[in-house]
Design a protein around this motif. Structure first.
Motif, short mmCIF file in Angstrom:
data_model
loop_
_atom_site.label_atom_id
_atom_site.label_comp_id
_atom_site.label_asym_id
_atom_site.label_seq_id
_atom_site.Cartn_x
_atom_site.Cartn_y
_atom_site.Cartn_z
N ASP A 1 5.51 -1.44 1.43
CA ASP A 1 4.10 -1.08 1.61
C ASP A 1 3.58 -0.27 0.42
O ASP A 1 2.46 -0.50 -0.06
CB ASP A 1 3.92 -0.28 2.90
N ILE A 2 4.40 0.64 -0.04
CA ILE A 2 3.99 1.48 -1.17
C ILE A 2 3.91 0.65 -2.45
O ILE A 2 2.97 0.80 -3.25
CB ILE A 2 4.97 2.66 -1.33
N ILE A 3 4.84 -0.27 -2.63
CA ILE A 3 4.80 -1.16 -3.80
C ILE A 3 3.53 -2.01 -3.77
O ILE A 3 2.85 -2.18 -4.80
CB ILE A 3 6.05 -2.07 -3.84
N ASP A 4 3.18 -2.54 -2.60
CA ASP A 4 1.95 -3.34 -2.48
C ASP A 4 0.72 -2.52 -2.86
O ASP A 4 -0.18 -3.00 -3.56
CB ASP A 4 1.80 -3.85 -1.04
N LEU A 5 0.69 -1.28 -2.40
CA LEU A 5 -0.45 -0.42 -2.70
C LEU A 5 -0.53 -0.10 -4.19
O LEU A 5 -1.61 -0.11 -4.79
CB LEU A 5 -0.35 0.88 -1.89
N LEU A 6 0.62 0.15 -4.79
CA LEU A 6 0.64 0.46 -6.22
C LEU A 6 0.26 -0.76 -7.06
O LEU A 6 -0.41 -0.63 -8.10
CB LEU A 6 2.02 0.97 -6.63
N LEU A 7 0.66 -1.94 -6.62
CA LEU A 7 0.25 -3.16 -7.32
C LEU A 7 -1.26 -3.32 -7.26
O LEU A 7 -1.89 -3.75 -8.24
CB LEU A 7 0.94 -4.38 -6.70
N GLY A 8 -1.83 -2.98 -6.12
CA GLY A 8 -3.28 -3.02 -6.00
C GLY A 8 -3.96 -2.09 -7.00
O GLY A 8 -4.96 -2.45 -7.63
N TRP A 9 -3.40 -0.90 -7.18
CA TRP A 9 -3.93 0.03 -8.17
C TRP A 9 -3.76 -0.53 -9.58
O TRP A 9 -4.68 -0.45 -10.41
CB TRP A 9 -3.18 1.37 -8.07
N ALA A 10 -2.60 -1.09 -9.86
CA ALA A 10 -2.31 -1.59 -11.21
C ALA A 10 -3.20 -2.76 -11.60
O ALA A 10 -3.44 -3.00 -12.79
CB ALA A 10 -0.84 -1.99 -11.31
#
Length: 275
Positions: free
Chosen positions: A230-239
């Motif tokens: 979930d955190i990786i998905d959120l960070l990808l969204g930011w990136a």
């Protein structure tokens, strides 16, 4: 031994006293009275006195910051753990007062020192402080967590308190023993995840948030692993934000490397590792 402990407590109390704000009401009133009673010909000296007051205020803040930093060093010095446990009540009270100080730098240093204090007292064995005192110390820690976590959802205030809370939480997680503070890791992680999801989160706040998430992933891997994807998905969204500065994008992508341990342990074909 108790006499030595009392003497050391007095030293901590003296540092705390130096950190707390002094009453400047009388001086300010005298300054206003003096300026209002002067004639037009004395306007220049009145104006010139303002930087002097400002300079004295800056010097005072520097001295107070030095006192807080000295307290911080004393708190995290391992041989002082018993001293800190017996001094925690008045230290916590002082730090709580400093959290509402008019100086942001003072509030920042106080938040970090307060967090370190709670991490240390949380890690003191029950036998060292007594069961009754241990209950009191636990309530101090709960009070700190109760102060910090709600601030992570208070972004709209724009007064820097969310940043203070993140810096305090990072210090708490960094200083505390894993076994002693592990029960706090999950609620902190969940609050950070909600902050990561919040579209109001600024990039400067994101940088602080990443430092907390990275620390949790390294130190509290069992708590972090179920939330990894979930955190990786959120960070990808930011990136993938189109107008994101390359330097900010690099910071986000570099954080993926910090999660290397969790990448290695993740099996996409194992349903227990897929959220």
């Amino acid at each position: 031994m108790m006499q030595g402990l009392h003497h050391q407590q007095q030293q901590l109390a003296a540092l705390l006293s130096a950190a707390l704000p002094k009453d400047t009401t009388a001086a300010a009133t005298a300054s206003v009275t003096s300026s209002s009673s002067t004639t037009a010909s004395t306007t220049l000296p009145t104006t010139a006195s303002t930087p002097t007051v400002s300079t004295k205020s800056d010097e005072n803040d520097s001295a107070r910051l030095a006192a807080i930093n000295s307290l911080h060093r004393a708190i995290i010095y391992p041989p002082n753990s018993i001293l800190v446990a017996h001094s925690a009540s008045f230290l916590a009270q002082g730090f709580c007062q400093l959290l509402s100080d008019k100086s942001y730098a003072v509030r920042q240093s106080a938040a970090i020192a307060y967090a370190a204090l709670c991490a240390v007292v949380c890690s003191v064995p029950i036998g060292s402080s007594g069961r009754q005192n241990h209950v009191m110390l636990s309530s101090l820690v709960d009070r700190f967590i109760g102060w910090a976590l709600p601030l992570l959802s208070n972004i709209s205030a724009g007064d820097g308190t969310t940043e203070l809370a993140l810096e305090g939480l990072r210090e708490f997680l960094s200083v505390g023993d894993v076994g002693a503070i592990e029960r706090y890791a999950l609620p902190i992680l969940k609050a950070c995840q909600e902050l990561l999801e919040d579209e109001r989160t600024s990039l400067s706040l994101l940088h602080r948030l990443l430092s907390v998430l990275t620390l949790i992933s390294l130190k509290f891997s069992l708590s972090f692993q179920p939330h990894f994807l979930d955190i990786i998905d959120l960070l990808l969204g930011w990136a993938l934000v189109p107008d994101l500065a390359e330097s900010d994008r690099t910071v986000i992508m570099d954080s993926f490397l910090q999660f290397q341990k969790h990448w290695v342990g993740w099996d996409p074909w194992n349903p227990t590792t897929v959220s």
